[in-house]
Design a protein around this motif. Sequence first.
Motif, PDB file in Angstrom:
ATOM      1  N   PHE C  89       0.813  -1.204   0.000  1.00 51.73           N
ATOM      2  CA  PHE C  89       0.000   0.000   0.000  1.00 51.73           C
ATOM      3  C   PHE C  89       0.851   1.260   0.000  1.00 51.73           C
ATOM      4  N   GLN C  90       0.180   2.360  -0.318  1.00 54.34           N
ATOM      5  CA  GLN C  90       0.865   3.621  -0.533  1.00 54.34           C
ATOM      6  C   GLN C  90       1.564   4.179   0.700  1.00 54.34           C
ATOM      7  N   ASP C  91       0.798   4.270   1.769  1.00 62.28           N
ATOM      8  CA  ASP C  91       1.301   5.059   2.881  1.00 62.28           C
ATOM      9  C   ASP C  91       1.799   4.136   3.986  1.00 62.28           C
ATOM     10  N   ALA C  94       0.149   4.307   7.296  1.00 64.33           N
ATOM     11  CA  ALA C  94      -1.225   3.843   7.494  1.00 64.33           C
ATOM     12  C   ALA C  94      -1.362   2.349   7.255  1.00 64.33           C
ATOM     13  N   SER C  95      -0.334   1.715   6.711  1.00 62.55           N
ATOM     14  CA  SER C  95      -0.532   0.323   6.325  1.00 62.55           C
ATOM     15  C   SER C  95       0.002  -0.654   7.361  1.00 62.55           C
TER      16      SER C  95
END
Lengths: 294, 286, 253
Positions: C89-91, C94-95
């Motif tokens: 995932f991107q962040d 947050a992941s």
Amino acid sequence: MTETLRQSDMQARLDAARSFARAFRRNPLGMVGLTIGCVLILVAILAPFLATHDPYAPDFAARLTAPGADYWLGTDELGRDIYTRILYGSRITIFIVALVIFTSAPIGLLMGVVSGYFGGWIDAILMRITDVFLAVPKLLLALAFVAVLGPGIVNAALAITLTAWPPYARLARAETLTVRGADYVAAVRLAGASHWRIISRHIFPICYSSTLVRVTFDMAGIILIAAGLGFIGLGAQPPLPEWGAMIASGRRFIFEQWWVAAMPGAAIFIVSLGFNFLGDALRDILDPHTGSGR
Amino acid sequence: MMPLLQIEGLNVAFTTEDGGEARAVRDLSLTMGREKLGIVGESGSGKSLTARAVLGILPHLARVSADRMTFDGIDLQAANRRQWRRLRGDRIGMILQDPRHALNPVQRIGDQIVESIRLGAANAGKRLSRRVAWAQAQDMLLSVDIRDPARVMRLYPHEVSGGMGQRVMIAIAFVRQPDLLIADEITSALDVTIQTRVLELLDQMVSQRDMGLIFISHDLPLVARFCDRVLVMYAGRVVEEIAASDLADAKHPYTQGLLRCMPRIGGPQGPLPVLERDDDWLAGAP
Amino acid sequence: MIAVDNLDVWYGKGATQAHVVQGATLTVAKGESFGLVGESGSGKSTILRSIVGLVPRWSGTIGVAGIDARDGHSGAQRPTFRRTVQMVFQDPYASLHPKRLVGDAVSEPMQINGMTDIAARTDALFADIGLTPAHRFRYPHELSGGQRQRIAIARALALEPQVVLLDEPTSALDVSIQAEILNLLARLQAERGLTYLIVSHDLAVISHMCSALAVMARGRIVETMSRDALARGAATIDYTRALIAASGREVAR
């Protein structure tokens, strides 16, 4: 960033606990609250050793004695030592609080998390049930429940539970809604985790801190409601030294023998104040929304 | 000529959880006139804290000290509350990265601009009617390329896109006609095509009004294209100060490393050069 | 290895329904890296999420390594499918679960799927992504952004997939860290023969990592071209040209 190398889960948890303790120590009111809480527990455990008299045996010769060297906090209308009775009363207080917390928080947490996680009709049904309980005035619901089951400590605690769980459900649902779409939840889902695993291992831990804060604040409220039920005679029954019931019995002498009602009142006041301090401190440290943490 | 902003020996430090000291800005000095000065660095390099120190809006746990910090001859360290109120907004403006956080979420955009205009007028000792301020706000939004200002002014901040919000922020910063504008990562949340347009606008406004601009970004090539002069920060220290046009000849290994480690369209596909950090850079040695 | 044909995705329902991906078609060969470029809201991340089954409503066909995604998301093929394709995932902020040790994040997929030698495999993965086994006992907030993204990559590799979907893997990182992560991804791909589908808003990153790419705008794939065509400036669509112009990285000489 700590650069010490950890070799086990245990160390990691210890480090986390240490850093929590450090933050807590910087909060003076929190320390006051914690001290009050600890004293309450110690008093409950050591009551027989700290007591100066028998909490139940009447002594009519000494009835309504003012506070003094023999009876530090005075005696009640049956001549029982109020200091001793308050000590023993702390056991009842702790029992009720613990019973309510250990029933209402898990029920509310589970309802809220399941509701928020699955959404849809499950959410609709569970939250309407919650709404119904929230819509009925707390004390009224508790009264009705006790009236049906009959007075007593356990029934009082169950009655309070009945009114105490809905806020936990609301809280847990709100927290769940913010994290159920989080990438870390998506990642375990992709790994094949079952719903129950996601809920128990990933979503519950997110709700713990806010639940703990709420529990601490609730303790003060529970003590007050328990005392209220005791006061109107639906909680602990005589001769149990429940603080609310003690106030009730002192009501008649409130002007002449003020200590009979004032002493247990002070105990309730100090303890609920302590839990509020503790709750404030925990919220400052644990709740990311207030932002004063880091 | 007196420089617009002069800072000598600025230090910002925080106390860490275990009682140690974290030096976030170290011995920073800068002198700037009415020019576009870029401050570049990676996260944690102290670039935003430097800007906040200039505006006196550091978090209160921060310990700030400076040998000298003057803005247009005014000693910022000695400024009192009233002087600060005049300085912030009226003479030094700031645009932040995320307009959704910088704008008041429960107030219409138009009202926020109007309030800013009237506050500026009040500080200058003039009373401005709401109507006049409203008209001025519309003009300002037109000048930042918002074609239907009347509609946008009736919207709430969450109802506009990131690019639009950022243009509103620029408009708000410019209505008070500050002498110095600080822009902190204002384009990093925007798509590249919108980014270009926002920068063009900012450039236009700054050069028309002959202002100073501190442009903070982590994007070295972007800063080089946009600014006149660039300060490169590493771990709280300025490691290189260079004219934007000379960036390709940067001396400091950190600057060179930053430029080299970026992939390019059509560049070679092998491993990218990786930045080797050197403890000597902390001491300020090149 | 990946075949997406005529994919449509909708979010929401009723009046607020949005048709976020419209008729997207793409194929990625085994061992290849394919890039999806576009601006925010163009639907590029949604394509990744629909491949792994994180999107409720879609139509069209998706196949990964010969498995039809409909069987892979809910049918009998689920266990095989998740061992075939994983996502980063991107962040990295947050992941990773804020209250769980990062080692658990990496070992949990192996536990769920009943793999053996989990401790040894976790240690090996940590070594492979350039961290030490002692990093297992850290919480995410005790790691830097780059280290967290390494953990997220290790987690995606835990089930030894053949295909890894990367959603803006470096956009939250500083450029010097970006270089390290891109190098790591390239090395892992070479060593394990992985197939990548990479989403990014940064054409330069895509150009560096991928042999071919698709440009997305407003839910549609507007142009598909090879890396060489991109480098030659052979973009045929104005939108792509604007993207290229805007991502110019050359420092003026």
